[in-house]
Scaffold this motif. Structure first.
Motif, PDB file in Angstrom:
ATOM      1  N   VAL A 187      -9.107 -21.997 -16.131  1.00  0.00           N
ATOM      2  CA  VAL A 187      -9.139 -23.405 -15.714  1.00  0.00           C
ATOM      3  C   VAL A 187      -8.462 -23.573 -14.353  1.00  0.00           C
ATOM      4  N   THR A 188      -7.395 -22.820 -14.120  1.00  0.00           N
ATOM      5  CA  THR A 188      -6.719 -22.870 -12.824  1.00  0.00           C
ATOM      6  C   THR A 188      -7.684 -22.505 -11.704  1.00  0.00           C
ATOM      7  N   VAL A 189      -8.470 -21.447 -11.912  1.00  0.00           N
ATOM      8  CA  VAL A 189      -9.436 -21.012 -10.902  1.00  0.00           C
ATOM      9  C   VAL A 189     -10.554 -22.034 -10.746  1.00  0.00           C
ATOM     10  N   SER A 190     -11.126 -22.463 -11.857  1.00  0.00           N
ATOM     11  CA  SER A 190     -12.266 -23.388 -11.794  1.00  0.00           C
ATOM     12  C   SER A 190     -11.892 -24.704 -11.118  1.00  0.00           C
ATOM     13  N   CYS A 226      -3.505 -19.509  -1.520  1.00  0.00           N
ATOM     14  CA  CYS A 226      -2.672 -19.731  -2.706  1.00  0.00           C
ATOM     15  C   CYS A 226      -3.370 -19.413  -4.026  1.00  0.00           C
ATOM     16  N   LEU A 227      -4.642 -19.739  -4.159  1.00  0.00           N
ATOM     17  CA  LEU A 227      -5.297 -19.644  -5.465  1.00  0.00           C
ATOM     18  C   LEU A 227      -5.326 -18.216  -6.013  1.00  0.00           C
ATOM     19  N   PRO A 228      -5.656 -17.191  -5.204  1.00  0.00           N
ATOM     20  CA  PRO A 228      -5.620 -15.828  -5.760  1.00  0.00           C
ATOM     21  C   PRO A 228      -4.217 -15.424  -6.214  1.00  0.00           C
ATOM     22  N   LEU A 229      -3.200 -15.858  -5.493  1.00  0.00           N
ATOM     23  CA  LEU A 229      -1.824 -15.545  -5.890  1.00  0.00           C
ATOM     24  C   LEU A 229      -1.459 -16.248  -7.196  1.00  0.00           C
ATOM     25  N   LEU A 275     -23.186 -24.895 -16.637  1.00  0.00           N
ATOM     26  CA  LEU A 275     -22.127 -24.291 -15.835  1.00  0.00           C
ATOM     27  C   LEU A 275     -20.951 -25.249 -15.697  1.00  0.00           C
ATOM     28  N   PRO A 276     -19.718 -24.769 -15.900  1.00  0.00           N
ATOM     29  CA  PRO A 276     -18.549 -25.638 -15.699  1.00  0.00           C
ATOM     30  C   PRO A 276     -18.533 -26.202 -14.286  1.00  0.00           C
ATOM     31  N   HIS A 277     -18.025 -27.416 -14.144  1.00  0.00           N
ATOM     32  CA  HIS A 277     -18.158 -28.124 -12.872  1.00  0.00           C
ATOM     33  C   HIS A 277     -17.564 -27.347 -11.698  1.00  0.00           C
ATOM     34  N   GLY A 278     -16.356 -26.809 -11.868  1.00  0.00           N
ATOM     35  CA  GLY A 278     -15.708 -26.135 -10.750  1.00  0.00           C
ATOM     36  C   GLY A 278     -16.501 -24.943 -10.242  1.00  0.00           C
ATOM     37  N   ILE A 279     -17.152 -24.207 -11.158  1.00  0.00           N
ATOM     38  CA  ILE A 279     -17.984 -23.069 -10.763  1.00  0.00           C
ATOM     39  C   ILE A 279     -19.314 -23.568 -10.204  1.00  0.00           C
ATOM     40  N   LEU A 322     -14.572 -15.804  -3.300  1.00  0.00           N
ATOM     41  CA  LEU A 322     -15.087 -16.180  -4.614  1.00  0.00           C
ATOM     42  C   LEU A 322     -15.218 -14.954  -5.515  1.00  0.00           C
ATOM     43  N   HIS A 323     -15.720 -13.853  -4.967  1.00  0.00           N
ATOM     44  CA  HIS A 323     -15.848 -12.634  -5.772  1.00  0.00           C
ATOM     45  C   HIS A 323     -14.489 -12.144  -6.251  1.00  0.00           C
ATOM     46  N   SER A 324     -13.446 -12.321  -5.424  1.00  0.00           N
ATOM     47  CA  SER A 324     -12.106 -11.881  -5.825  1.00  0.00           C
ATOM     48  C   SER A 324     -11.593 -12.666  -7.020  1.00  0.00           C
ATOM     49  N   LEU A 325     -12.167 -13.838  -7.242  1.00  0.00           N
ATOM     50  CA  LEU A 325     -11.806 -14.681  -8.387  1.00  0.00           C
ATOM     51  C   LEU A 325     -12.808 -14.534  -9.526  1.00  0.00           C
ATOM     52  N   ASP A 326     -13.675 -13.514  -9.417  1.00  0.00           N
ATOM     53  CA  ASP A 326     -14.705 -13.221 -10.425  1.00  0.00           C
ATOM     54  C   ASP A 326     -15.730 -14.343 -10.553  1.00  0.00           C
ATOM     55  N   VAL A 327     -16.016 -14.983  -9.421  1.00  0.00           N
ATOM     56  CA  VAL A 327     -17.064 -16.008  -9.376  1.00  0.00           C
ATOM     57  C   VAL A 327     -18.265 -15.430  -8.630  1.00  0.00           C
TER      58      VAL A 327
END
Length: 363
Positions: A187-190, A226-229, A275-279, A322-327
């Motif tokens: 959820v944090t990522v999305s 910040c998000l990947p960290l 698909l979840p909104h954030g993705i 995005l790929h680094s976050l598995d998106v």
């Protein structure tokens, strides 16, 4: 050309800012709209302690992507049982705040279908009654705490409605990063990617202005770093604070521009493919960046401040992030054929949000 920036929301930001609820709601009757897991986290009791007897009603059955089928009963019970409250407090992610925005718009009959019929016209209207709204986000992403918009879904009818009235601007936003410490990684990522999309969409937008650009650039820079960290250090108070502020800045940016093509595509991806909104609104960002690049000299200057001067490198940077976050970043990754994707983009360009895109009129 004279630029205009307007945001009427009284915003409180910082750890433990939730305590502000007590003074803000003094001498009022209050209803609470909150996500289902909140009671188990002790959050309902915490708010009850802050508000005491002024809290007269609680809605806890908030669903992701609020749908007319579920909202109908919630809405009508709210107006029958808590119609005399002055203020609604929404605590949660975008779905909780969207639900509250729908609840505060009263109809003459007290029936939810009357509200849906008004929304279906696509024209502005003045509600028969309304409540004040206080928005307390528990995720860093939606920006809904500083915008007037809410999305109401009709999954059965394969439609969505956009709610936007003067009364759906929150009166107060309370952004307390402490409420975000328990949000899981997915959820944090999305939600973080939703904020990234808000910021980028406000740049490649016909309604952009220098103030919205300033908020957007700052938000993008913060999120990319910040998000990947944060994904790997979910308990970090510093990173949660930075993401909360970044999402707030992104919300302030698109509060004046609305969103654009990536969000317009996302509605179809959510309705058709779940698909979840954030993705749904972020996986096309590299593609849309390419469609935006070269359309408008002033917009290019802003985008180049963020990504540098080379389009291929800019798209690769965004794609790799995005790929680094598995998106995944291709339509085919989500079971969408090349032909369906082309039709979806063309359809999205005709939508209200799609028409905000700087490339829409030349497409």
């Amino acid at each position: 050309m004279i630029a205009r920036f307007h945001n009427p929301v009284d915003t409180r930001l910082g750890y433990n800012s939730l305590v502000e609820l007590a003074s803000i709601t003094e001498n009022q009757k209050v209803a609470l709209v909150i996500f289902p897991e909140a009671r188990g986290l002790g959050l309902v009791d915490r708010i009850q302690d802050l508000l005491g007897e002024r809290l007269i009603y609680i809605v806890e059955d908030v669903q992701p992507n609020p749908d007319v089928a579920q909202l109908r009963g919630t809405y009508e019970r709210f107006w029958q049982e808590a119609g005399d409250c002055q203020t609604v407090i929404a605590v949660g992610g975008g779905s909780a705040i969207d639900t509250a925005k729908a609840l505060i718009v009263g109809t003459q009959s007290g029936r939810f279908d009357e509200l849906v019929a008004l929304l279906a016209t696509g024209r502005p209207f003045v509600p028969a009654h309304s409540k004040a709204l206080i928005a307390v986000p528990t995720t860093a992403g939606t920006g809904s705490e500083v915008t007037p918009w809410a999305t109401i879904w009709d999954t059965e009818g394969q439609k969505k409605y956009s709610l936007h009235l003067d009364c759906t601007w929150p009166k107060v936003a309370i952004v307390d990063p402490g409420l975000m410490l328990t949000v899981p990684a997915g959820v944090t990522v999305s939600t973080g990617l939703d904020a990234l999309s808000h910021a980028l969409e406000s740049i490649w937008n016909i309604n952009a202005n220098p103030v919205s650009d300033t908020f957007a650039i700052s938000a993008i820079e913060d999120i990319l770093e910040c998000l990947p960290l944060l994904r790997h250090d979910l308990g970090s108070k510093e990173l949660r604070s930075r993401m909360a502020l970044a999402a707030l800045k992104a919300g302030l940016a698109f509060s004046n521009t609305k969103t654009a093509l990536a969000h317009s595509i996302s509605y179809e991806m959510t309705l058709r493919h779940g698909l979840p909104h954030g993705i749904a609104c972020s996986f096309t960002l590299p593609l849309v960046l390419g469609l935006a690049w070269g359309r408008d000299e002033a917009r290019d200057r802003v985008l180049k401040r963020v990504f540098g001067k080379d389009l291929d490198e800019a798209q690769a940077q965004l794609r790799n992030f995005l790929h680094s976050l598995d998106v995944k970043t291709e339509f085919a990754d989500y079971g969408v054929t090349q032909e369906e994707a082309r039709e979806m983009i063309e359809f999205a360009l005709q939508g209200a949000r799609g028409r905000n895109f700087i490339g829409a009129h030349a497409a």
